[in-house]
Design a protein around this motif. Structure first.
Motif, PDB file in Angstrom:
ATOM      1  N   GLU A 193       2.443   4.895   2.004  1.00 42.16           N
ATOM      2  CA  GLU A 193       3.782   4.309   2.062  1.00 42.16           C
ATOM      3  C   GLU A 193       3.770   2.858   1.583  1.00 42.16           C
ATOM      4  OE1 GLU A 193       5.815   6.892   5.691  1.00 42.16           O
ATOM      5  OE2 GLU A 193       4.740   5.035   6.159  1.00 42.16           O
ATOM      6  N   SER A 194       2.709   2.142   1.828  1.00 45.03           N
ATOM      7  CA  SER A 194       2.600   0.763   1.349  1.00 45.03           C
ATOM      8  C   SER A 194       2.496   0.716  -0.172  1.00 45.03           C
ATOM      9  CB  SER A 194       1.390   0.086   1.989  1.00 45.03           C
ATOM     10  OG  SER A 194       1.249  -1.242   1.535  1.00 45.03           O
ATOM     11  N   VAL A 195       1.696   1.610  -0.744  1.00 43.14           N
ATOM     12  CA  VAL A 195       1.580   1.682  -2.210  1.00 43.14           C
ATOM     13  C   VAL A 195       2.920   2.081  -2.820  1.00 43.14           C
ATOM     14  CG1 VAL A 195       0.480   2.963  -4.097  1.00 43.14           C
ATOM     15  CG2 VAL A 195      -0.901   2.131  -2.177  1.00 43.14           C
ATOM     16  N   LEU A 196       3.607   3.027  -2.194  1.00 44.56           N
ATOM     17  CA  LEU A 196       4.933   3.429  -2.657  1.00 44.56           C
ATOM     18  C   LEU A 196       5.901   2.260  -2.625  1.00 44.56           C
ATOM     19  CD1 LEU A 196       7.270   5.418  -3.286  1.00 44.56           C
ATOM     20  CD2 LEU A 196       7.344   5.918  -0.818  1.00 44.56           C
ATOM     21  N   TYR A 197       5.882   1.477  -1.556  1.00 43.11           N
ATOM     22  CA  TYR A 197       6.810   0.348  -1.438  1.00 43.11           C
ATOM     23  C   TYR A 197       6.536  -0.701  -2.508  1.00 43.11           C
ATOM     24  CZ  TYR A 197       9.783  -3.167   0.654  1.00 43.11           C
ATOM     25  OH  TYR A 197      10.776  -4.094   0.862  1.00 43.11           O
ATOM     26  N   ASP A 198       5.271  -0.935  -2.805  1.00 38.44           N
ATOM     27  CA  ASP A 198       4.928  -1.880  -3.875  1.00 38.44           C
ATOM     28  C   ASP A 198       5.468  -1.391  -5.210  1.00 38.44           C
ATOM     29  OD1 ASP A 198       3.624  -3.468  -2.045  1.00 38.44           O
ATOM     30  OD2 ASP A 198       1.616  -2.759  -2.557  1.00 38.44           O
TER      31      ASP A 198
END
Length: 239
Positions: free
Chosen positions: A29-34
């Motif tokens: 989810e963090s990679v997606l948000y970036d």
């Protein structure tokens, strides 16, 4: 008690059995948000953190019980909603999901998992059986498995007996010849037992068992399963 002589194949849950799921999801989810910050900035602004986007997914899950078995569609549709609601192009949902799912497969195995899988695969046909959207075909461990059954492709999720029967069919055996290994009391243990399988409960957290019907064997980790099955080999070895 576990009947070792009945076991001709093994089905395995994936999330929280071979690797911890929530650190994996949080990282994806963090990679997606970036990615959204660069490619859909209005969405990243409106939903100011990965947790805000997860809340959209959780809300959609409440509204769409028909997607309860399909984590892929649920995640994709929640992204489509967020993009559209923020004024970004909803067609970005597909590439955004691909960013998420690629990182979702970048798992960190429990230390006991890969050695156990190698031991088991040398002795039994292995089939993965998961309610999540991880696919062993996207991982380096794919050659260890003869088949993979996932809820989002099959159409129903554990503990439905049909998905266990599909796993047995993928292994080329009858359901009562399968040992199912998983961490979830209802989805894995009771579901497998209802389908006629033997069930091994992987209880890494030393939780209390809260049901009348029990697993055939309780394991602290997968190395204990290796030890149990290796004892079978030793006992059956000629003098």
């Amino acid at each position: 008690m576990l009947n070792l002589n009945r076991i001709k194949a093994i089905s395995l849950d994936l999330d929280d059995t071979l690797w911890p799921i929530w650190p994996t999801i949080a990282r994806a989810e963090s990679v997606l948000y970036d990615w959204l910050t660069l490619n859909a900035p209005q969405t990243a602004t409106l939903y100011a953190s990965p947790l805000a986007l997860r809340a959209v997914r959780d809300a959609l899950a409440q509204q769409r019980p028909d997607l309860a078995h399909d984590m892929t569609s649920l995640r994709r549709e929640s992204l489509r909603f967020a993009l559209n609601n923020a004024g970004d192009d909803p067609q970005l949902a597909e590439p955004a999901f691909e960013v998420f799912i690629a990182e979702r497969h970048n798992v960190t195995f429990y230390p006991d998992a890969l050695p156990a899988l190698e031991f088991l695969a040398a002795r039994y046909p292995l089939v993965s059986l998961s309610n999540g959207n991880a696919e062993v075909s996207r991982m380096a461990l794919a050659p260890l498995f003869v088949g993979s059954v996932s809820a989002f492709k099959f159409g129903v999720s554990k503990p439905d007996r049909r998905i266990f029967e599909a796993a047995a069919q993928a292994a080329g055996v009858h359901a009562d010849e399968v040992l199912h290994v998983g961490d979830h009391a209802l989805q894995d243990v009771l579901g497998a037992r209802a389908a006629g399988m033997q069930a091994a409960w992987v209880n890494r957290e030393q939780a209390a068992w809260e049901h009348a019907e029990r697993p055939h064997v309780e394991l602290g980790d997968l190395s204990e399963l290796v030890q149990t099955l290796d004892e079978r080999r030793v006992l059956k070895s000629p003098e």
